[in-house]
Motif scaffolding. Structure first.
Motif, PDB file in Angstrom:
ATOM      1  N   UNK A   1       0.856  -1.186   0.000  1.00 40.62           N
ATOM      2  CA  UNK A   1       0.000   0.000   0.000  1.00 40.62           C
ATOM      3  C   UNK A   1       0.892   1.236   0.000  1.00 40.62           C
ATOM      4  N   UNK A   2       0.478   2.226  -0.764  1.00 44.15           N
ATOM      5  CA  UNK A   2       1.247   3.469  -0.821  1.00 44.15           C
ATOM      6  C   UNK A   2       0.289   4.628  -1.098  1.00 44.15           C
ATOM      7  N   UNK A   3       0.682   5.821  -0.697  1.00 45.10           N
ATOM      8  CA  UNK A   3      -0.151   6.992  -0.958  1.00 45.10           C
ATOM      9  C   UNK A   3       0.085   7.465  -2.380  1.00 45.10           C
ATOM     10  N   UNK A   4      -1.011   7.757  -3.073  1.00 51.99           N
ATOM     11  CA  UNK A   4      -0.942   8.234  -4.457  1.00 51.99           C
ATOM     12  C   UNK A   4      -1.097   9.747  -4.553  1.00 51.99           C
ATOM     13  N   UNK A   5      -1.970  10.321  -3.734  1.00 57.92           N
ATOM     14  CA  UNK A   5      -2.211  11.760  -3.832  1.00 57.92           C
ATOM     15  C   UNK A   5      -2.890  12.268  -2.573  1.00 57.92           C
ATOM     16  N   UNK A   6      -2.648  13.544  -2.258  1.00 56.07           N
ATOM     17  CA  UNK A   6      -3.333  14.261  -1.190  1.00 56.07           C
ATOM     18  C   UNK A   6      -3.969  15.499  -1.810  1.00 56.07           C
ATOM     19  N   UNK A   7      -5.285  15.634  -1.647  1.00 62.05           N
ATOM     20  CA  UNK A   7      -6.031  16.678  -2.364  1.00 62.05           C
ATOM     21  C   UNK A   7      -6.790  17.562  -1.375  1.00 62.05           C
ATOM     22  N   UNK A   8      -6.572  18.880  -1.477  1.00 62.76           N
ATOM     23  CA  UNK A   8      -7.218  19.826  -0.580  1.00 62.76           C
ATOM     24  C   UNK A   8      -8.362  20.581  -1.239  1.00 62.76           C
ATOM     25  N   UNK A   9      -8.482  20.478  -2.567  1.00 61.52           N
ATOM     26  CA  UNK A   9      -9.584  21.136  -3.261  1.00 61.52           C
ATOM     27  C   UNK A   9      -9.989  20.299  -4.466  1.00 61.52           C
ATOM     28  N   UNK A  10     -11.191  20.503  -4.989  1.00 62.02           N
ATOM     29  CA  UNK A  10     -11.693  19.665  -6.081  1.00 62.02           C
ATOM     30  C   UNK A  10     -10.774  19.618  -7.305  1.00 62.02           C
TER      31      UNK A  10
ATOM     32  N   UNK B   1     -17.641  16.997  -4.650  1.00 60.99           N
ATOM     33  CA  UNK B   1     -16.937  16.933  -5.935  1.00 60.99           C
ATOM     34  C   UNK B   1     -16.394  15.539  -6.185  1.00 60.99           C
ATOM     35  N   UNK B   2     -15.944  14.885  -5.120  1.00 58.17           N
ATOM     36  CA  UNK B   2     -15.439  13.516  -5.279  1.00 58.17           C
ATOM     37  C   UNK B   2     -16.584  12.522  -5.463  1.00 58.17           C
ATOM     38  N   UNK B   3     -17.568  12.583  -4.583  1.00 56.22           N
ATOM     39  CA  UNK B   3     -18.582  11.533  -4.499  1.00 56.22           C
ATOM     40  C   UNK B   3     -19.520  11.486  -5.697  1.00 56.22           C
ATOM     41  N   UNK B   4     -19.921  12.622  -6.203  1.00 58.95           N
ATOM     42  CA  UNK B   4     -21.054  12.676  -7.127  1.00 58.95           C
ATOM     43  C   UNK B   4     -20.765  12.110  -8.509  1.00 58.95           C
ATOM     44  N   UNK B   5     -19.548  12.233  -8.972  1.00 60.87           N
ATOM     45  CA  UNK B   5     -19.273  11.804 -10.348  1.00 60.87           C
ATOM     46  C   UNK B   5     -18.241  10.686 -10.422  1.00 60.87           C
ATOM     47  N   UNK B   6     -17.980  10.042  -9.306  1.00 57.62           N
ATOM     48  CA  UNK B   6     -16.930   9.030  -9.262  1.00 57.62           C
ATOM     49  C   UNK B   6     -17.522   7.665  -9.583  1.00 57.62           C
ATOM     50  N   UNK B   7     -17.462   7.263 -10.835  1.00 53.93           N
ATOM     51  CA  UNK B   7     -18.056   5.996 -11.257  1.00 53.93           C
ATOM     52  C   UNK B   7     -17.301   4.791 -10.698  1.00 53.93           C
ATOM     53  N   UNK B   8     -16.024   4.972 -10.401  1.00 50.42           N
ATOM     54  CA  UNK B   8     -15.223   3.854  -9.895  1.00 50.42           C
ATOM     55  C   UNK B   8     -15.423   3.630  -8.395  1.00 50.42           C
ATOM     56  N   UNK B   9     -16.170   4.527  -7.737  1.00 51.41           N
ATOM     57  CA  UNK B   9     -16.436   4.380  -6.307  1.00 51.41           C
ATOM     58  C   UNK B   9     -17.476   3.289  -6.089  1.00 51.41           C
ATOM     59  N   UNK B  10     -17.050   2.168  -5.523  1.00 52.74           N
ATOM     60  CA  UNK B  10     -17.945   1.025  -5.340  1.00 52.74           C
ATOM     61  C   UNK B  10     -18.620   1.006  -3.980  1.00 52.74           C
ATOM     62  N   UNK B  11     -17.933   1.536  -2.962  1.00 50.32           N
ATOM     63  CA  UNK B  11     -18.415   1.345  -1.595  1.00 50.32           C
ATOM     64  C   UNK B  11     -17.874   2.459  -0.703  1.00 50.32           C
ATOM     65  N   UNK B  12     -18.715   2.896   0.254  1.00 53.83           N
ATOM     66  CA  UNK B  12     -18.281   3.837   1.281  1.00 53.83           C
ATOM     67  C   UNK B  12     -18.290   3.119   2.621  1.00 53.83           C
ATOM     68  N   UNK B  13     -17.131   3.014   3.247  1.00 50.52           N
ATOM     69  CA  UNK B  13     -17.050   2.472   4.598  1.00 50.52           C
ATOM     70  C   UNK B  13     -17.419   3.596   5.563  1.00 50.52           C
TER      71      UNK B  13
END
Length: 208
Positions: free
Chosen positions: A16-25, A112-124
């Motif tokens: 596991x590794x970090x890919x990105x840290x995002x502070x704005x859309x 901005x992340x949640x609404x158009x993210x088709x690859x998002x399968x599940x929210x824990x």
């Protein structure tokens, strides 16, 4: 819903590794249709960073005593022998000392992340086992469902409650009303309880 059973495994996730840290859309990394994503959401101080580190068997998420420490969206690339996916760490919500502007920024970033993210399968949805679902937890669940996303409840900090009361407490919360894709798993990052069953569940879910 079938109850998740404890399964002993040496190491579920191999890297596991970090890919990105995002502070704005505008900083959100492009989604890859070949890589599924699982987001992690929860109230400030619910133990989100500790659970992520325990689950991935790596000290990637920053932990601390100050609520609301995570104020960005962090993308982690996670590998196992069976699947490769992204674990997406969302900022904690419900911290009263945040200003209105900060809370609005949180909502804008998450939306901005949640609404158009088709690859998002599940929210824990991480929930403190001592308190169950509070009002803003229920508000979050309603919003996620309205966005058409799957929710799976993960109870945290179970070591704060006597183990003999775990099943009764969990069942009480279920009867009180919550949305969860399957029977919620009970975890303690400190005691490493429930971590393997959670990992196994995620792999099986992503393989479907």
């Amino acid at each position: 819903m079938s109850e998740i059973k404890e399964i002993k495994k040496e190491k579920i996730f191999t890297n596991a590794r970090i890919e990105a840290t995002c502070f704005n859309p505008g900083q959100l990394i492009p989604e890859d249709i070949n890589i599924q994503e699982i987001a992690v959401a929860g109230r400030s101080n619910v133990g989100k960073s500790s659970l992520i580190n325990a689950l991935l068997n790596a000290k990637l998420a920053k932990t601390g005593q100050t609520p609301g420490k995570t104020r960005s969206i962090n993308f982690y690339r996670v590998e196992s022998p069976k699947v490769i996916f992204r674990l997406v760490d969302l900022p904690g919500y419900g911290y009263a000392k945040r200003s209105r502007d900060e809370r609005n920024e949180w909502q804008r970033l998450i939306s901005a992340y949640m609404r158009k993210r088709e690859s998002l399968r599940l929210v824990l949805h991480l929930v403190d086992f001592r308190h169950g679902l509070l009002k803003n937890d229920r508000d979050l669940q309603e919003w996620i469902r309205a966005e058409g996303k799957n929710i799976f409840v993960v109870f945290t900090k179970a070591d704060k409650i006597a183990k003999g009361k775990w099943k009764t407490t969990r069942d009480l919360y279920i009867r009180d009303g919550l949305y969860s894709y399957d029977v919620p798993v009970i975890t303690s990052a400190e005691k490493k309880e429930g971590i393997d069953p959670l990992g196994e569940f995620l792999i099986k879910f992503l393989e479907m």
